[in-house]
Motif scaffolding. Structure first.
Motif, PDB file in Angstrom:
ATOM      1  N   UNK A   1       5.253  14.224   7.656  1.00 65.35           N
ATOM      2  CA  UNK A   1       3.569  14.936   7.726  1.00 65.35           C
ATOM      3  C   UNK A   1       2.788  13.773   7.141  1.00 65.35           C
ATOM      4  N   UNK A   2       3.094  13.145   5.995  1.00 66.19           N
ATOM      5  CA  UNK A   2       2.097  12.394   5.273  1.00 66.19           C
ATOM      6  C   UNK A   2       2.043  11.028   6.083  1.00 66.19           C
ATOM      7  N   UNK A   3       3.342  10.737   6.504  1.00 67.97           N
ATOM      8  CA  UNK A   3       3.121   9.269   7.449  1.00 67.97           C
ATOM      9  C   UNK A   3       2.154   9.643   8.376  1.00 67.97           C
ATOM     10  N   UNK A   4       2.259  10.723   9.508  1.00 69.49           N
ATOM     11  CA  UNK A   4       1.391  10.894  10.487  1.00 69.49           C
ATOM     12  C   UNK A   4      -0.107  11.120   9.990  1.00 69.49           C
ATOM     13  N   UNK A   5      -0.414  11.601   8.697  1.00 73.68           N
ATOM     14  CA  UNK A   5      -1.719  11.936   8.260  1.00 73.68           C
ATOM     15  C   UNK A   5      -2.260  10.420   7.913  1.00 73.68           C
ATOM     16  N   UNK A   6      -1.612   9.883   7.121  1.00 74.28           N
ATOM     17  CA  UNK A   6      -1.922   8.434   6.928  1.00 74.28           C
ATOM     18  C   UNK A   6      -2.277   7.417   8.019  1.00 74.28           C
ATOM     19  N   UNK A   7      -1.380   7.688   8.996  1.00 76.12           N
ATOM     20  CA  UNK A   7      -1.508   6.759  10.274  1.00 76.12           C
ATOM     21  C   UNK A   7      -2.982   6.828  10.974  1.00 76.12           C
ATOM     22  N   UNK A   8      -3.367   7.942  10.786  1.00 78.32           N
ATOM     23  CA  UNK A   8      -4.735   8.163  11.325  1.00 78.32           C
ATOM     24  C   UNK A   8      -5.737   7.231  10.778  1.00 78.32           C
ATOM     25  N   UNK A   9      -5.655   6.694   9.578  1.00 73.83           N
ATOM     26  CA  UNK A   9      -6.586   6.012   8.807  1.00 73.83           C
ATOM     27  C   UNK A   9      -6.373   4.692   8.814  1.00 73.83           C
TER      28      UNK A   9
ATOM     29  N   UNK B   1       0.105   1.063   7.059  1.00 75.99           N
ATOM     30  CA  UNK B   1       1.097   1.548   6.164  1.00 75.99           C
ATOM     31  C   UNK B   1       2.092   2.694   6.788  1.00 75.99           C
ATOM     32  N   UNK B   2       1.742   3.454   7.740  1.00 74.92           N
ATOM     33  CA  UNK B   2       2.643   4.180   8.388  1.00 74.92           C
ATOM     34  C   UNK B   2       3.729   3.584   9.270  1.00 74.92           C
ATOM     35  N   UNK B   3       3.253   2.569   9.632  1.00 74.03           N
ATOM     36  CA  UNK B   3       4.204   1.579  10.288  1.00 74.03           C
ATOM     37  C   UNK B   3       5.348   0.958   9.535  1.00 74.03           C
TER      38      UNK B   3
ATOM     39  N   UNK C   1       0.976  -1.065   0.045  1.00 77.47           N
ATOM     40  CA  UNK C   1       0.013   0.101  -0.047  1.00 77.47           C
ATOM     41  C   UNK C   1       0.836   1.146   0.158  1.00 77.47           C
ATOM     42  N   UNK C   2       2.123   1.185   0.440  1.00 82.50           N
ATOM     43  CA  UNK C   2       2.887   2.396   0.211  1.00 82.50           C
ATOM     44  C   UNK C   2       3.032   3.007  -1.157  1.00 82.50           C
ATOM     45  N   UNK C   3       2.974   2.043  -2.104  1.00 83.36           N
ATOM     46  CA  UNK C   3       2.932   2.646  -3.469  1.00 83.36           C
ATOM     47  C   UNK C   3       1.643   3.255  -3.923  1.00 83.36           C
ATOM     48  N   UNK C   4       0.622   2.837  -3.134  1.00 82.87           N
ATOM     49  CA  UNK C   4      -0.766   3.235  -3.817  1.00 82.87           C
ATOM     50  C   UNK C   4      -1.431   4.432  -2.801  1.00 82.87           C
ATOM     51  N   UNK C   5      -0.961   4.407  -1.779  1.00 86.15           N
ATOM     52  CA  UNK C   5      -1.366   5.405  -0.678  1.00 86.15           C
ATOM     53  C   UNK C   5      -1.120   6.776  -1.332  1.00 86.15           C
ATOM     54  N   UNK C   6      -2.199   7.730  -1.454  1.00 89.87           N
ATOM     55  CA  UNK C   6      -2.276   9.031  -2.074  1.00 89.87           C
ATOM     56  C   UNK C   6      -1.027   9.993  -1.315  1.00 89.87           C
ATOM     57  N   UNK C   7      -0.374  10.567  -2.243  1.00 86.17           N
ATOM     58  CA  UNK C   7       0.580  11.626  -1.816  1.00 86.17           C
ATOM     59  C   UNK C   7       1.977  10.735  -1.225  1.00 86.17           C
ATOM     60  N   UNK C   8       1.757   9.723  -0.663  1.00 89.92           N
ATOM     61  CA  UNK C   8       3.089   8.991   0.190  1.00 89.92           C
ATOM     62  C   UNK C   8       4.399   9.294  -0.684  1.00 89.92           C
TER      63      UNK C   8
END
Lengths: 280, 269
Positions: free
Chosen positions: B223-231, B235-237, B56-63
């Motif tokens: 910033x994006x790691x933190x943002x994605x981590x909420x949902x 992926x963030x880990x 999902x790293x590759x498909x997460x928006x903006x990551x």
């Protein structure tokens, strides 16, 4: 005159991006929303129970984690420093410590969510083994308790980095001299190694305090409700657009942080002079 | 009276036991969260392993964009701080030795100013910066150069002290080399160890920076790691673990100043 031309680019850069912002913070704390001189913002920080208790909590968590970090970190430094000075263990420990101590609070917050969070490895292991209990209530991680644990996690490696040079300055010959004069382990630490390491230890602990006090990222990623510590309140002041005078409130809070860090770093600088005596 | 040899070797053994006990305990404390991250990011259906989070790293928006931004920022900041700092430090070393202490104090200043404080003062300045350079996150380079200043200074300073650059540059100038040629051709190769470690530490710091990027509203990796981590924490880990390992490999590849001698040389000043 000509030699001074060589430092012009550096001076311009530092003035623009380091000295000027510092000036803005310090003077901003003494201004009202119209840019007039005023102590209103500082006064409102000093009289608000909310802000004062944030400073209190910030200082508390910094003291606790600086203490825990410096004690365990010093033991760690001793264990590494008495090993082979060129060995792989020292190399790995130093590189790993560099990563944990300086690399990033957000990622460490996620590391602890994966460990002790509601779906963390340890939490799930405990609930599978022992069922639901207070052990599996992970909510502590998302508040001050979690903050203290994650801060300690990066304080120990920082202590290793800061304190290892002092430990490695201790000559093995001193121990041998103490041994051959009939000194016990206790006497060696009490009269030889202890007094030499003590100023470095206190200095490193002060550095750890400043480090925890300044930290923002971990708290921003971990704490979901409210702004219990000062850096989070600064975020609130910067990002909220509802109340007037937020820039001055942010500056006043930031100025308060500068004062605390300045006191600690002055003590550190004074101690460092004493330490220099032993590091020849 | 000398203690009998037996008690001395007992003391040594006790010391060794203590040493390994400490290493084991601290090692477990430091490595447990890393193991947990690996476990967390490879969880699938109950009882199964899955690489879903990693894919999902590759498909997460903006990551991916944010990772590229952070890598660019790291490169620009390193380049910037080296181009600014190396000539200045060499110049001060050679021409203005009385300013060495001042330079050091200025370079160490960012250590005593928390990033959260710096951001309060720099936000109004960045309103101007974005007017000049546009709103690209790459403008963070300026403030990141300030952040890495203390670490870059320390690494380069250690190198400069270990080489007699006064004699080197006099020799080079006597042989007719210009000042830029002396700097690039003679001095820089001699302090390359310091430059290398300055670069590596700066890269690690920039890749891990969150406070300033987040409060100035730029989408960097953290910033994006933190943002994605909420949902989607998985992926963030996964990204966090990969970044931590990447930084570790960077740092361990560094030629460390090891051993007792250099330990006292690099003593905090």
């Amino acid at each position: 005159m000509a030699p001074y031309l060589g430092v012009v680019p550096f001076t311009v850069f530092v003035t623009l991006f380091l000295l000027w912002p510092t000036y803005i913070v310090v003077t901003g704390a003494f201004k009202d929303t119209n840019g007039e001189f005023s102590t209103e913002a500082l006064g409102s920080v000093l009289t608000s129970a909310n802000h004062l208790s944030a400073f209190q909590r910030s200082i508390q968590v910094s003291i606790i984690t600086a203490l825990a970090g410096s004690i365990f970190g010093a033991l760690f430094a001793w264990a590494i420093g008495t090993g082979r000075s060129n060995g792989p263990l020292r190399r790995v420990a130093l590189a790993g410590s560099g990563v944990f101590a300086q690399f990033g609070g957000v990622m460490l917050a996620f590391a602890f969510l994966a460990t002790f969070g509601f779906n963390g490895m340890v939490t799930m292991f405990l609930s599978e083994r022992f069922g639901e209990s207070f052990l599996t209530d992970a909510s502590w991680l998302y508040g001050m308790g979690g903050l203290a644990v994650v801060y300690t996690f990066f304080q120990i490696p920082l202590m290793l980095i800061v304190f290892l040079p002092a430990v490695e300055n201790i000559r093995p010959q001193w121990r041998e001299a103490s041994d051959s004069l009939g000194g016990s382990t206790w006497e060696y630490w009490r009269h030889v190694a202890g007094p030499i390491l003590f100023p470095s230890f206190i200095g490193a602990a002060l550095l750890l305090f400043a480090n925890a006090f300044s930290a923002y990222a971990t708290a921003a990623a971990l704490i979901s409700q409210g702004s219990p510590i000062v850096p989070l309140q600064i975020r609130g002041a910067l990002s909220s657009e509802t109340t007037l005078g937020n820039q001055s409130l942010g500056s006043a809070l930031a100025f308060g942080m500068v004062v605390v860090v300045a006191v600690v770093m002055t003590a550190y600088a004074l101690l460092q002079r004493r330490v220099a005596k032993w590091s020849q | 009276m000398t203690p009998p040899a037996r008690t001395r070797s007992l003391g040594l053994r006790a010391r060794s036991v203590w040493r390994w006990a400490i290493l084991l305990l601290v090692g477990i404390y430091l490595l447990l969260p890393m193991v947990a991250m690996l476990d967390f990011s490879t969880r699938g259906a109950p009882g199964e392993r899955s690489l879903e989070s990693w894919q999902a790293i590759a498909t997460s928006p903006g990551l991916i964009e944010a990772i590229v931004t952070s890598l660019q920022l790291a490169a620009l900041s390193v380049l910037g701080v080296l181009v600014l700092l190396v000539p200045t430090m060499v110049w001060v070393h050679l021409q203005l030795p009385s300013l060495r202490r001042t330079l050091e104090v200025i370079c160490l200043l960012p250590l005593t100013i928390p990033a959260i404080v710096l951001v309060v003062g720099i936000a109004p300045i960045y309103a101007q910066v974005t007017r000049f350079f546009g709103g690209s996150p790459l403008t963070l380079t300026f403030v990141y150069m300030v952040l890495v200043l203390p670490f870059a200074h320390r690494a380069i300073d250690a190198s400069l002290r270990s080489v007699d650059i006064v004699t080197l540059s006099e020799a080079s100038r006597t042989l007719g080399a210009s000042w830029p040629r002396t700097l690039v051709g003679v001095i820089v190769p001699n302090i390359r160890v310091g430059i290398m470690s300055a670069a590596v530490i700066s890269i690690a710091l920039v890749l891990g920076e969150f406070t300033i990027a987040s409060l100035l509203n730029f989408d960097t990796m953290q910033v994006v790691i933190n943002l994605i981590g909420k949902r989607n924490a998985g992926v963030s880990v996964a990204v966090s673990l990969a970044a931590l390992i990447f930084a570790f490999l960077l740092l361990i590849a560094l030629p460390t100043s090891s051993g007792r001698r250099s330990a006292s040389e690099s003593e905090d000043s």
